[in-house]
Design an enzyme around this catalytic site. Structure first.
Site, PDB file in Angstrom:
ATOM      1  CD  GLN A 153      -2.667   1.325   2.508  1.00  0.00           C
ATOM      2  OE1 GLN A 153      -3.042   0.297   3.046  1.00  0.00           O
ATOM      3  NE2 GLN A 153      -3.007   2.520   2.959  1.00  0.00           N
ATOM      4  CD  GLU A 155       6.896  -1.173  -1.744  1.00  0.00           C
ATOM      5  OE1 GLU A 155       7.982  -1.458  -1.193  1.00  0.00           O
ATOM      6  OE2 GLU A 155       6.126  -2.033  -2.232  1.00  0.00           O
ATOM      7  CB  THR A 188       1.680  -7.445  -1.894  1.00  0.00           C
ATOM      8  OG1 THR A 188       2.450  -6.343  -1.385  1.00  0.00           O
ATOM      9  CG2 THR A 188       2.083  -7.718  -3.334  1.00  0.00           C
ATOM     10  CB  VAL A 228       1.579 -15.270   9.663  1.00  0.00           C
ATOM     11  CG1 VAL A 228       2.441 -16.261  10.418  1.00  0.00           C
ATOM     12  CG2 VAL A 228       0.690 -15.996   8.659  1.00  0.00           C
ATOM     13  CG  ASP A 237      12.349 -10.995  -2.380  1.00  0.00           C
ATOM     14  OD1 ASP A 237      12.051  -9.903  -2.883  1.00  0.00           O
ATOM     15  OD2 ASP A 237      13.149 -11.111  -1.436  1.00  0.00           O
TER      16      ASP A 237
END
Length: 314
Positions: A153, A155, A188, A228, A237
């Protein structure tokens, strides 16, 4: 189920001797999923920089150029995908753009998957962990040649100059990112409120494709995955690599591609946290070494993830 024909990825990322970040996090999943992976190691460190100590070397833009020239002289500079992640140096990033542009002249179908790693939010406050002068390079040079981008968010906000407070904001930011070039955008992670509750993290995806008649179609999705409780390194990555693989296998179905990517991610993280806690022992906090992704142990989950996270079409 490997790709029908040989599919080759040029991955320009960090290398660590021990552990899983950068190329170490991306190569194994891509190979398991049937891709040929050619790696350029942008750094070679003993381990990731989250440990107390790390040592190693950094590749500069001239050295990157030299490696590429070697491939070119042998006429083996043909790629289907380019994958990049964390970079600290503007000239290195500019050289990556030159290489991508040249490879796209060779193969107009080349897909560039870029994780524009710049920073993140902690307790709602965003901060950059790369030099500030990388932002204009990403915004003005890199994103315009990228086909798939995976910003978090913070970025996405940096790249567009627009803050995200609601899901509607996020969809508008993704549209702004599409307008800059990439036809697939996945945010992401975000601090948006998840419908399933506070124990869930929201990711959003948007795929804009052009129909034969020139009209544009946009598919937008939301993915909620269980949080998590640990700080992992290399997850971005791994995410970008698996997204590359699953969008290749499901080219016009971002929903399925994201479900498989995020589900596999969950399997790896659950296995890692369980193992880390066991290694640390009762009542002790796992350290960086304990929290290295359980990549090899997760081979089956990466290859054929059981779908445990569903996406919602918006």
């Amino acid at each position: 189920m490997e790709p029908e024909r040989e599919c080759r990825v040029l991955s320009i990322q960090s290398h660590v001797v021990r552990g899983y970040v950068g190329n170490k996090a991306a190569t194994f999943p891509l190979q398991v999923l049937g891709f040929e992976v050619d790696t350029v190691n942008s750094v070679q460190f003993s381990n990731h920089t989250g440990y107390a100590h790390w040592k190693g070397q950094v590749l500069n833009s001239d050295e990157l150029h030299e490696l590429y020239e070697g491939l070119k002289l042998n006429k083996v500079n043909q790629y289907d995908y380019v994958l990049t992640g964390y970079t600290r140096d503007t000239s290195f990033l500019a050289m990556v753009v030159d290489i991508v542009q040249e490879l796209k002249q060779q193969n107009s179908n080349l897909v560039y998957v870029c994780d524009p790693v710049m920073g993140d939010k902690w307790n709602g406050e965003g901060s950059m962990y790369v030099p500030k002068d990388l932002l204009p390079v990403y915004r003005d040079k890199v994103v315009p040649v990228a086909d798939i981008i995976t910003p978090n968010q913070f970025e996405a906000e940096l790249l567009t100059g627009r803050k995200i407070h609601t899901e509607k904001d996020a969809l508008e930011v993704m549209d702004m990112l599409h307008a800059m070039g990439p036809e697939t955008v996945v945010i992401t992670s975000s601090d948006l409120q998840a419908p399933l509750g506070n124990d869930y993290l929201i990711a959003l995806g948007s795929h804009r494709k052009s129909n034969a008649d020139g009209t544009k179609m946009t598919q937008r999705i939301r993915v909620e995955s269980p949080k998590v409780d640990a700080v992992f390194v290399g997850t971005g990555d791994l995410f970008a690599a698996m997204l590359l693989a699953w969008t290749h296998k499901h080219p016009n179905n971002l929903k399925v591609a994201c479900e498989k990517t995020v589900s596999a991610m969950q399997h790896v993280l659950q296995r890692t946290i369980k193992s880390a806690k066991a290694q640390a022992g009762e009542g002790n906090k796992p350290n960086s070494a304990h929290l290295e992704l359980r990549m090899v142990q997760s081979k089956k989950d990466i290859e054929n993830p059981e779908i445990i996270v569903k996406a919602t079409v918006l």
